[in-house]
Design an enzyme around this catalytic site. Structure first.
Site, PDB file in Angstrom:
ATOM      1  N   ASP A  77      16.229 -30.225  17.172  1.00  0.00           N
ATOM      2  CA  ASP A  77      16.948 -29.943  15.931  1.00  0.00           C
ATOM      3  C   ASP A  77      16.322 -28.776  15.168  1.00  0.00           C
ATOM      4  O   ASP A  77      15.191 -28.885  14.689  1.00  0.00           O
ATOM      5  CB  ASP A  77      16.926 -31.217  15.059  1.00  0.00           C
ATOM      6  CG  ASP A  77      17.762 -31.069  13.800  1.00  0.00           C
ATOM      7  OD1 ASP A  77      18.598 -30.152  13.736  1.00  0.00           O
ATOM      8  OD2 ASP A  77      17.564 -31.872  12.876  1.00  0.00           O
ATOM      9  N   ASP A 114      22.192 -24.419  13.117  1.00  0.00           N
ATOM     10  CA  ASP A 114      21.622 -25.757  13.253  1.00  0.00           C
ATOM     11  C   ASP A 114      21.986 -26.404  14.581  1.00  0.00           C
ATOM     12  O   ASP A 114      23.092 -26.915  14.751  1.00  0.00           O
ATOM     13  CB  ASP A 114      22.121 -26.621  12.091  1.00  0.00           C
ATOM     14  CG  ASP A 114      21.566 -28.036  12.178  1.00  0.00           C
ATOM     15  OD1 ASP A 114      20.602 -28.251  12.930  1.00  0.00           O
ATOM     16  OD2 ASP A 114      22.106 -28.926  11.504  1.00  0.00           O
TER      17      ASP A 114
END
Ligand SMILES: *[C@@H]1O[C@H](CO)[C@@H](O)[C@H](O)[C@H]1NC(C)=O
Ligand SMILES: *[C@@H]1O[C@H](CO)[C@@H](O)[C@H](O)[C@H]1NC(C)=O
Ligand SMILES: *[C@@H]1O[C@H](CO)[C@@H](O)[C@H](O)[C@H]1NC(C)=O
Ligand SMILES: *[C@@H]1O[C@H](CO)[C@@H](O)[C@H](O)[C@H]1NC(C)=O
Ligand SMILES: *[C@@H]1O[C@H](CO)[C@@H](O)[C@H](O)[C@H]1NC(C)=O
Ligand SMILES: *[C@@H]1O[C@H](CO)[C@@H](O)[C@H](O)[C@H]1NC(C)=O
Length: 516
Positions: free
Chosen positions: A80, A284
């Protein structure tokens, strides 16, 4: 309180709790173990580490196989870029106990601190993270051995004792975006996270890594710590600046300026507009879809004929549109900045793990329904998630606060790895976007002519054959753009159980986005 971030950010990465240096050779031993044919005499200090990441489509993200503790416990963790802590589900976590809704528990592994001789609890009850999608993980901070891509470091991580997520994460964002910083409202509580620790321990030269997610239909991509792979993109790698949080002046997330979106199809091109251009967007990898301002999302939906389902709270589209000939081109960092084209194969995703649910009424009656890769969001943070990132090769340089971006080379099988030569070195093989200073210019907001719309309903193969005009080969979607945003129930909701394909792993309450 958060304004203190600005004052301390400069010293943060060289201050605070230094991790112990590992015994020289520990890492090399690991590499040797993995590549047993390599003679120890031929080994030099490694300066890049590559980890294969697997696209777990039904979990909506990319996962890396990591090992923690002594002896190693194997865990598969989601990678992430939108958060900055590594955390792992504790063996006792509620989410990991087999139950009716989760019969297998945490299939990606749990961590049992009692079984690791190198485990050190460094912060009882101090770990607490919440993500934009409402999920959370809470427990202790601990330090232990952590292995990724053959690199072994002693690093601080969160232990998720109370969590509703059945797997852990490897957050690789800025240290200032760590949950502890939001929790204490103090930049000085930041600790060296994985990328910082890898640099400090001399495994990589600078705090940087590259991410290649590859095609939606390919199963794996990779993350390369400490370098770039020039064989994984096409054309030039362009450097664009990352934006500071305007309230604190600190760099906390991979926020860049999206300055144009164009719809391109065999029937013509449309420049799409938004009141929000230049749009700050976070790159992201922990977010499955992309989320743009409503005015822009509506134009995109209209081009492709996507319909908003108020039951699912998602824009949906016939699955057959995956073979549409149209593409969207995203421009960054002002005029002549890098442009990334995303084609429809990357933007049409299954809603469920089984057969696609069917539209029961409206223009797409009888057709299979899929999730559209671009959704609307009402406010910051706007996000370019995996539906965008697969089409781009992205280098994250956390020292110079720049992102390098280039069109990806899907399914590339070659490799040419170039390491960042030293701490703070400029990104290799990349040039700066020429007119970044102009990104504050706001283009005028006009209504597009939607000339590209008809062409989106042609199939990619038809357009490759050079045909023009709007065939309806994508399944009757021709001319349905006017239905975009319609709230009529497009299909029988009772049959649809949306699987966890839609994760938004951007941490909440960071210096950049205080959403709570
Ligand atoms: C790892 O780091 C922690 C805290 O920085 C320290 O207490 C511990 O001894 C270190 N462990 C090893 C194996 O170096
Ligand atoms: C962890 O993974 C490694 C490498 O794939 C394997 O050799 C080892 O047996 C695994 N350990 C456990 C406890 O499953
Ligand atoms: C780990 O050890 C602690 C303290 O000895 C004990 O309370 C706990 O139940 C153990 N946890 C597990 C999962 O065995
Ligand atoms: C990449 O490989 C996958 C799986 O083999 C394939 O389905 C896909 O079409 C390929 N993509 C491109 C752009 O060649
Ligand atoms: C539309 O854009 C594409 C790609 O940028 C370009 O090749 C094409 O010439 C444009 N078509 C028109 C009609 O402007
Ligand atoms: C997205 O658009 C739909 C349709 O206009 C609207 O009902 C919904 O509230 C919007 N969602 C967000 C998060 O803005």
């Amino acid at each position: 309180m958060r304004s203190t971030y600005a004052l301390t950010v400069g010293t943060l990465l060289i201050g605070s709790a230094a991790a112990d240096s590992p015994v020289p050779g520990v890492v090399q031993w690991q590499i040797e173990k993995r590549q047993s044919a390599v003679s120890p005499l031929l080994q030099k200090r490694a300066d890049t580490y590559e980890e294969v990441i697997t696209n777990e489509r039904m979990r909506g993200g990319y996962f890396a196989t990591c090992a923690i503790g002594t002896p190693f416990q194997n865990l598969t963790l989601q990678l992430d870029t939108g958060s900055s802590d590594i955390w792992v589900p504790d063996v006792t976590a509620e989410a990991c106990q087999a139950s009716r809704s989760n019969p297998k528990g945490c299939t990606f592994g749990t961590f049992d601190p009692n079984k690791s001789s190198s485990f050190v609890d460094v912060g009882k009850g101090t770990f607490s993270i919440s993500y934009v999608d409402g999920t959370h993980s809470k427990g202790d901070y601990f330090a232990d051995k952590f292995e990724i891509g053959g690199a072994v470091v002693n690093v601080t991580m969160g232990l998720g004792i109370d969590t509703d997520i059945a797997y852990g994460l490897v957050g690789v964002g800025y240290a200032l975006n760590e949950a502890i910083v939001a929790g204490t409202q103090s930049a000085s509580s930041a600790y060296p996270n994985l990328p910082v620790t890898m640099q400090r321990e001399g495994l990589i030269n600078t705090i940087a890594y590259s991410l290649w997610l590859n095609d939606l239909d390919a199963n794996t991509g990779n993350i390369l710590f400490g370098g770039i792979d020039t064989a994984k993109y096409k054309g030039d790698l362009t450097r664009i600046q990352i934006y500071q949080d305007d309230r604190t002046g600190a760099f906390t997330s991979f926020l860049v300026a999206l300055t144009s979106v164009e719809a391109v199809s065999p029937s013509g091109n449309d420049t799409l507009t938004s009141r929000q251009f230049p749009i700050p967007v976070v790159l992201d990898s922990g977010t499955t879809l992309s989320y743009l301002p409503a005015d822009l999302a509506m134009q995109i939906w209209k081009e492709v004929g996507a319909i908003y389902s108020s039951e699912l709270q998602l824009a949906v589209i016939p699955c057959s549109m995956a073979s549409s000939a149209g593409v969207f081109t995203f421009g960054f960092a002002g005029p002549n900045g890098p442009r990334i084209s995303v084609d429809m194969t990357e933007l049409v995703l299954p809603l469920t793990s089984g057969e696609a649910p069917k539209f029961t009424g409206g223009p797409y009656k009888g057709q299979g329904a899929c999730e559209f890769g671009i959704q609307n969001f009402s406010s910051d943070p706007f996000l370019l998630g995996d539906t965008f990132l697969r089409s781009a090769y992205v280098v994250y340089d956390l020292v110079n606060n720049e992102v390098g971006i280039a069109p990806t080379d899907f399914n590339s099988t070659t490799s040419n790895i170039v390491a960042f030569p030293s701490y703070g070195a400029q990104m290799p093989s990349a040039t700066a976007a020429p007119s970044q200073s102009q990104v504050t210019a706001r283009p005028s907001v006009t209504t597009p002519g939607y000339v590209a719309s008809a062409g989106f309903s042609e199939t990619a193969t038809a357009s490759a054959g050079g045909s023009g005009g709007g065939s309806s080969s994508a399944g009757g979607s021709q001319g349905t753009g006017k239905n975009a945003g319609s709230r009529a129930p497009p299909f029988d909701f009772a049959r649809v159980v949306v699987v966890g394909v839609c994760m938004v792993f951007v941490s909440v309450g960071s210096g950049a986005f205080l959403l709570i």
